[in-house]
Write an enzyme that holds these catalytic residues in place. Structure first.
Site, mmCIF file in Angstrom:
data_model
loop_
_atom_site.group_PDB
_atom_site.id
_atom_site.type_symbol
_atom_site.label_atom_id
_atom_site.label_comp_id
_atom_site.label_asym_id
_atom_site.label_seq_id
_atom_site.Cartn_x
_atom_site.Cartn_y
_atom_site.Cartn_z
ATOM 1 N N HIS A 59 -5.813 4.557 4.133
ATOM 2 C CA HIS A 59 -4.941 3.450 3.721
ATOM 3 C C HIS A 59 -3.522 3.647 4.248
ATOM 4 O O HIS A 59 -2.700 4.313 3.624
ATOM 5 C CB HIS A 59 -4.928 3.370 2.197
ATOM 6 C CG HIS A 59 -4.440 2.066 1.670
ATOM 7 N ND1 HIS A 59 -5.001 1.464 0.570
ATOM 8 C CD2 HIS A 59 -3.444 1.238 2.068
ATOM 9 C CE1 HIS A 59 -4.378 0.323 0.327
ATOM 10 N NE2 HIS A 59 -3.423 0.169 1.222
ATOM 11 N N LEU A 62 0.920 0.594 9.394
ATOM 12 C CA LEU A 62 1.667 0.982 10.581
ATOM 13 C C LEU A 62 2.703 -0.069 10.984
ATOM 14 O O LEU A 62 3.522 0.184 11.871
ATOM 15 C CB LEU A 62 0.721 1.266 11.751
ATOM 16 C CG LEU A 62 -0.152 2.515 11.617
ATOM 17 C CD1 LEU A 62 -1.047 2.679 12.840
ATOM 18 C CD2 LEU A 62 0.677 3.769 11.395
ATOM 19 N N ARG A 63 2.634 -1.265 10.390
ATOM 20 C CA ARG A 63 3.643 -2.329 10.580
ATOM 21 C C ARG A 63 3.710 -2.871 12.006
ATOM 22 O O ARG A 63 4.661 -3.573 12.344
ATOM 23 C CB ARG A 63 5.032 -1.828 10.180
ATOM 24 C CG ARG A 63 5.146 -1.250 8.786
ATOM 25 C CD ARG A 63 4.784 -2.237 7.716
ATOM 26 N NE ARG A 63 5.161 -1.758 6.377
ATOM 27 C CZ ARG A 63 4.646 -2.223 5.255
ATOM 28 N NH1 ARG A 63 3.724 -3.179 5.294
ATOM 29 N NH2 ARG A 63 5.044 -1.767 4.087
ATOM 30 N N ASN A 93 -1.990 -6.334 7.282
ATOM 31 C CA ASN A 93 -0.901 -7.244 6.898
ATOM 32 C C ASN A 93 0.308 -7.061 7.805
ATOM 33 O O ASN A 93 1.409 -6.718 7.389
ATOM 34 C CB ASN A 93 -0.533 -7.081 5.420
ATOM 35 C CG ASN A 93 -0.125 -5.671 5.048
ATOM 36 O OD1 ASN A 93 -0.507 -4.714 5.724
ATOM 37 N ND2 ASN A 93 0.636 -5.539 3.990
ATOM 38 N N ASP A 303 -1.585 4.933 0.882
ATOM 39 C CA ASP A 303 -0.973 3.596 0.948
ATOM 40 C C ASP A 303 0.409 3.710 1.587
ATOM 41 O O ASP A 303 1.385 3.100 1.122
ATOM 42 C CB ASP A 303 -0.903 2.961 -0.437
ATOM 43 C CG ASP A 303 -0.660 1.452 -0.380
ATOM 44 O OD1 ASP A 303 -0.537 0.907 0.740
ATOM 45 O OD2 ASP A 303 -0.577 0.814 -1.458
#
Length: 417
Positions: A59, A62-63, A93, A303
């Site tokens: 989880h 990495l943006r 996301n 996360d």
């Protein structure tokens, strides 16, 4: 040429041995015993160190694409290597969301230069909007290793059922962020004493465990496996434990901050202790530890959610999320040292995550990928966010004195840290 790691403690989920490890052509060629170097071999003395399988991180955010001021694939993988992580699942996301084969391919291509195994999780619904199921077959063909709308739940039962059934058919794990948005939307911290003292909206425990109940019910109906992300409440642990007992194919993860801290941490109004789900009560923290000890909770993930210092500056308006890949193993070794054996740690952070994802790795065995972390179990270090290797500094364990530190990481037989 081979790399020979001499005289180390070898940690696997099923036990601990001592001896040499030989890495050749990307796999473990020898595990245990005494290896005899040939001309040209590199010999690494590992007296006083132990060898864990490379961590498999289920989880990570990495943006990249679209939010690379927070993190990008290169910086995230550098942080991963520093924490002993050799395989990671990156969540969808991003901007745009990972809902097309082209975006999956972009991630895979960009990750090739990092030396870390990056497994993209593609979106369950287009744009994570909940308004239409993606083409899972095309996404898997492009290289997606799982599907998730992480950051949001899939609120429509029919869509989640379809994802579960298609995931089962395609061998594509479904990773579920379980949250009842009608209860939790706009929440900043755990609902209770902390939210009252801070004067902000809280996120109730039921907003998590109620949606876990729904998700498990749908997985049971579909007779399909499901993985529950970031478990944080005592009720969630109990629900998953009971579901496993009756044969539901459910697995789950928690994160180190849920078994170390409680919601008391947010009373200082530091947004680096705000994440979703939030830090909960002491009874929840203890229940999470109990779930790790009895096998209800299958994996420890992080996360890992980078944000810039500017974004985290204001407690109320800051986005949720903390970083943790560089500290997760050390925090686990520090705070659960008396409750988990080293083999338990390897099971929760290496072996089980690899099995959940259905990838090779997570163990030091002849023929397995030569992914490992050499760890000094006695070294103490204080977490300084400015000295971490990722782009963002919102480290949940900042200032903590941890015991146990990764000294070197190998992935595919190559030294990456």
């Amino acid at each position: 040429m081979a790399i020979i790691i001499k005289n180390t403690e070898i940690i696997n989920a099923d036990g601990v041995t001592r001896g040499d490890i030989v890495l050749r052509e990307g796999v473990f060629a020898q595990v245990g015993g005494c290896a005899r170097p040939a001309e040209g071999d590199q010999v690494i003395g590992a007296e006083g160190l132990c060898a864990f399988p490379g961590l498999v991180e289920l989880h990570v955010h990495l943006r990249d694409p679209g939010q690379t001021h927070k993190e990008d694939i290169a910086s995230g993988c550098t942080a991963a290597a520093a924490g002993g992580v050799t395989s990671l699942v990156c969540m969808p996301n991003t901007v745009p969301a990972v809902d097309s084969p082209e975006t999956v391919q972009y991630i895979i291509d960009k990750a090739k230069a990092t030396g870390i195994r990056v497994y993209p999780a593609a979106a369950i619904t287009y744009g994570l909007s909940g308004k239409g199921c993606c083409d899972y077959e095309a996404l898997k063909k492009a290289g997606a290793a799982a599907v998730s709308d992480d950051g949001r739940p899939v609120e429509d039962d029919d869509m989640l059922l379809r994802a579960l059934r298609e995931g089962k058919r395609l061998g594509l794990p479904v990773l579920c962020h379980c949250e009842d948005l009608s209860q939790a939307a706009g929440g900043k911290v755990h609902e209770g004493r902390a939210s009252r003292l801070l004067g902000v909206k809280g996120m109730s425990s039921s907003s998590e465990y109620g949606d876990i109940e729904r998700t498990i019910r749908l997985a049971e109906r579909a007779d399909a496996p499901v993985h529950i992300c970031h478990v944080s409440t005592k009720e969630s642990v109990a629900i998953i434990r009971e579901a496993k007992a009756r044969g539901v194919k459910v697995t789950c993860e928690t994160a180190p901050h849920y078994f170390v801290y409680t919601c008391e941490k947010v009373l200082g109004r530091d947004a680096d202790y705000r994440m979703n789900p939030p830090l909960r009560e002491e009874a929840d923290r203890l229940a999470v530890i109990g779930g790790l000890l009895d096998g209800t909770i299958d994996a420890i993930a992080t996360d890992h959610a980078p944000h810039s210092p500017e974004e985290k500056a204001d407690f109320v308006s800051a986005p949720n999320g903390v970083i943790g890949m560089e500290t997760s193993l050390s925090a686990t070794l520090t705070f659960l040292r008396d409750q988990l054996s080293l083999s338990d740690v390897a099971r929760l952070m290496c072996f089980n995550p690899a099995r959940i994802l259905g990838i090779p790795g997570g163990e030091i065995r002849v023929g397995a990928p030569a992914d490992l972390a050499l760890v000094d179990l006695t070294e103490q270090w204080t977490v300084n966010p400015e000295k971490l290797h990722g782009r963002s500094k919102n480290a949940v364990f900042k200032g903590e004195l941890l015991t146990g530190r990764v000294k070197a990481t190998f992935c595919g037989g190559k030294k990456v840290f």
